[in-house]
Design a protein around this motif. Structure first.
Motif, PDB file in Angstrom:
ATOM      1  N   THR A 146      70.496   9.970  69.195  1.00 32.66           N
ATOM      2  CA  THR A 146      69.489   9.852  68.271  1.00 32.66           C
ATOM      3  C   THR A 146      69.107  11.099  67.682  1.00 32.66           C
ATOM      4  N   GLU A 147      69.320  12.125  68.479  1.00 31.36           N
ATOM      5  CA  GLU A 147      69.159  13.582  67.929  1.00 31.36           C
ATOM      6  C   GLU A 147      70.247  14.047  67.468  1.00 31.36           C
ATOM      7  N   PHE A 148      71.458  13.544  67.929  1.00 33.57           N
ATOM      8  CA  PHE A 148      72.651  14.075  67.062  1.00 33.57           C
ATOM      9  C   PHE A 148      72.706  13.439  65.716  1.00 33.57           C
ATOM     10  N   ALA A 149      72.399  12.165  66.038  1.00 31.50           N
ATOM     11  CA  ALA A 149      72.317  11.458  64.531  1.00 31.50           C
ATOM     12  C   ALA A 149      71.417  11.994  63.365  1.00 31.50           C
ATOM     13  N   ILE A 150      70.353  12.290  63.950  1.00 27.06           N
ATOM     14  CA  ILE A 150      69.297  13.142  62.963  1.00 27.06           C
ATOM     15  C   ILE A 150      69.874  14.681  62.566  1.00 27.06           C
ATOM     16  N   CYS A 151      70.313  15.250  63.606  1.00 30.03           N
ATOM     17  CA  CYS A 151      70.820  16.427  63.375  1.00 30.03           C
ATOM     18  C   CYS A 151      71.927  16.702  62.276  1.00 30.03           C
ATOM     19  N   MET A 152      72.776  15.618  62.349  1.00 29.82           N
ATOM     20  CA  MET A 152      73.924  15.725  61.154  1.00 29.82           C
ATOM     21  C   MET A 152      73.575  15.876  59.757  1.00 29.82           C
ATOM     22  N   HIS A 172      62.226  14.773  67.136  1.00 34.73           N
ATOM     23  CA  HIS A 172      63.668  14.872  67.293  1.00 34.73           C
ATOM     24  C   HIS A 172      64.220  16.175  67.194  1.00 34.73           C
ATOM     25  N   LEU A 173      63.949  16.445  65.767  1.00 37.01           N
ATOM     26  CA  LEU A 173      64.738  17.978  65.441  1.00 37.01           C
ATOM     27  C   LEU A 173      64.179  18.938  66.292  1.00 37.01           C
ATOM     28  N   ASN A 215      65.451  23.028  70.322  1.00 39.33           N
ATOM     29  CA  ASN A 215      65.038  23.686  71.861  1.00 39.33           C
ATOM     30  C   ASN A 215      66.088  23.574  72.661  1.00 39.33           C
ATOM     31  N   LYS A 216      66.673  22.415  73.036  1.00 36.97           N
ATOM     32  CA  LYS A 216      68.006  22.425  73.525  1.00 36.97           C
ATOM     33  C   LYS A 216      69.097  23.411  73.323  1.00 36.97           C
ATOM     34  N   LEU A 217      69.313  23.431  71.966  1.00 32.39           N
ATOM     35  CA  LEU A 217      70.416  24.359  71.506  1.00 32.39           C
ATOM     36  C   LEU A 217      69.879  25.801  71.510  1.00 32.39           C
ATOM     37  N   GLY A 218      68.644  26.307  71.497  1.00 28.33           N
ATOM     38  CA  GLY A 218      67.983  27.511  71.537  1.00 28.33           C
ATOM     39  C   GLY A 218      68.061  28.193  70.431  1.00 28.33           C
ATOM     40  N   TYR A 259      68.527  25.423  59.577  1.00 32.61           N
ATOM     41  CA  TYR A 259      69.929  25.803  59.015  1.00 32.61           C
ATOM     42  C   TYR A 259      70.670  26.610  59.842  1.00 32.61           C
ATOM     43  N   ASN A 260      70.247  26.504  61.534  1.00 32.82           N
ATOM     44  CA  ASN A 260      71.070  27.126  62.304  1.00 32.82           C
ATOM     45  C   ASN A 260      72.023  25.967  63.075  1.00 32.82           C
ATOM     46  N   LEU A 261      71.663  24.564  62.770  1.00 33.16           N
ATOM     47  CA  LEU A 261      72.182  23.454  63.253  1.00 33.16           C
ATOM     48  C   LEU A 261      73.841  23.215  63.180  1.00 33.16           C
ATOM     49  N   LYS A 262      74.082  23.688  62.109  1.00 34.47           N
ATOM     50  CA  LYS A 262      75.442  23.320  61.523  1.00 34.47           C
ATOM     51  C   LYS A 262      76.815  24.005  62.645  1.00 34.47           C
TER      52      LYS A 262
END
Length: 402
Positions: free
Chosen positions: A349-355, A380-381, A386-389, A394-397
């Motif tokens: 779910t987190e991945f589906a929202i982050c995409m 969720h974002l 937090n998990k990705l630090g 904008y830093n998700l990509k």
């Protein structure tokens, strides 16, 4: 695709109907499909050579033909290359000639229906086959079947075999080169790996492939264009391929529709994405061909959560199980080769929202698309970042699939 009856084929080839019936039963006519007691034979099928030869269904002799001949016998992904009515996939595989053709077809069926252990076991004996159609098919199936099983060394071995065959294909027939290029490209693109240096121009080898693998090769090409950000060109290829008959081949058609969903979501055309997703689901569900949905989950931008989960919750659960297992193996191959750091600790779910968030979608747009509240999107974002630090969307990509 136009087809002939047994009698029509007999008249065309100057054979008796009984001989043509036997050739169909023996698997000697590529693409011939049994419906009840009748056979449908592709109109462009060639008359089989050496009619004195017989195949023993129970104890077939190992194929020793030259590679060019092998590839003419319908051995390159035989199930993928067979049109069948949804709901008749396993039956189609089991009706093929005993020996390599049936074994590879069953490995295909088990892989695409999420039964990786069986698929790997059935493909393994043909990894070193002298029959190159069987070998290329087996290596491709074995490479992907071992990903969700966590057997990364086996996956790497099979991918290396595909690349080695392609590197040595230059002196072989054009058909052999085309088959080698098809298998090597399919081995690389879904893993988002660089294409082999020896890869010929895809548009050059496409016409030399049998129709089913050709349709799947168009999916591979469309997926490659998607990775280059050429979404409009990619979906154009998909929709043209489907309009020109690829829909008759359910396995390639499922994958073509899925890449069209990816393109549509990248273009923010959610209704178009929904049409393609449901088309893929209608083709896949009668035979439980759900592997592709799990493989592409992260690239579908929440469409599975939006469309499949509400209507088919049990099917959605199985897809997510495939997603977790496949993605874990996918990252172990992809990340070290490319140097990318695709996220490995997010929920689906987190991945589906982050995409979509990484592509510039607002929280409101994501919430509306996935039928959840804006606050749920934010939660969720926040958890994902937090998990990705990281501290900004904008830093998700760099952590998303590309």
């Amino acid at each position: 695709m136009e087809s002939l009856t047994v009698r029509q084929a007999a008249e065309k080839w100057n054979l008796s109907p009984r001989t043509v019936q036997q050739l169909c039963t023996q698997g000697r006519i590529p693409g011939a499909q049994k419906f009840g007691k009748s056979w449908a034979i592709p109109a462009d099928a060639e008359k089989p050579g050496d009619l004195r030869r017989t195949q023993h269904r129970e104890n077939p002799a190992p194929a020793q033909s030259a590679p060019g001949r092998m590839l003419e016998s319908g051995m390159l992904m035989p199930l993928m290359n067979t049109p069948f009515r949804p709901g008749h996939c396993r039956e189609t595989a089991e009706a093929m000639a005993a020996g390599p053709q049936r074994d590879i077809a069953l490995a295909e069926y088990h892989y695409f229906s999420g039964q990786s252990e069986l698929a790997a076991r059935e493909a393994e004996p043909y990894l070193t086959s002298s029959h190159m159609g069987a070998k290329l098919s087996a290596c491709l199936i074995y490479a992907y079947a071992n990903l969700p099983l966590g057997r990364i060394q086996q996956t790497r071995f099979a991918l290396q075999e595909l690349n080695a065959v392609l590197a040595a294909a230059e002196e072989r027939s054009p058909q052999f080169q085309a088959a080698s290029a098809f298998a090597a490209a399919a081995g690389a693109v879904l893993l988002h790996l660089p294409l082999p240096r020896e890869m010929p121009d895809m548009q050059g080898f496409l016409p030399l492939l049998p129709p089913g693998p050709r349709a799947f090769a168009l999916y591979v090409y469309a997926h490659f264009l998607y990775l280059q950000g050429e979404y409009g060109q990619s979906i154009g290829i998909v929709e043209a391929a489907l309009a020109m008959g690829a829909e008759q081949y359910p396995i390639p058609a499922v994958y073509l529709h899925l890449v069209a969903v990816m393109d549509s979501m990248s273009l923010k055309q959610t209704e178009r994405a929904k049409v393609h997703l449901l088309s893929a689901w209608d083709l896949a569900r009668p035979d439980d061909l759900i592997e592709g949905f799990g493989e592409h989950h992260g690239l579908l931008g929440g469409m599975l959560e939006s469309v499949i989960k509400p209507g088919w919750p049990e099917g959605f659960k199985r897809i997510i199980d495939i997603t977790y297992r496949f993605s874990a193996g996918w990252r172990k191959v992809h990340n070290p080769v490319t140097g990318h750091d695709v996220a490995d600790d997010l929920t689906t779910t987190e991945f589906a929202i982050c995409m979509p968030a990484a592509r510039g979608w607002t929280n409101e747009e994501i919430g509306k698309h996935m039928n959840i509240s804006v606050n749920t999107v934010k939660r969720h974002l926040s958890s994902a970042m937090n998990k990705l630090g990281i501290d900004h969307r904008y830093n998700l990509k760099p952590y998303m699939l590309r």
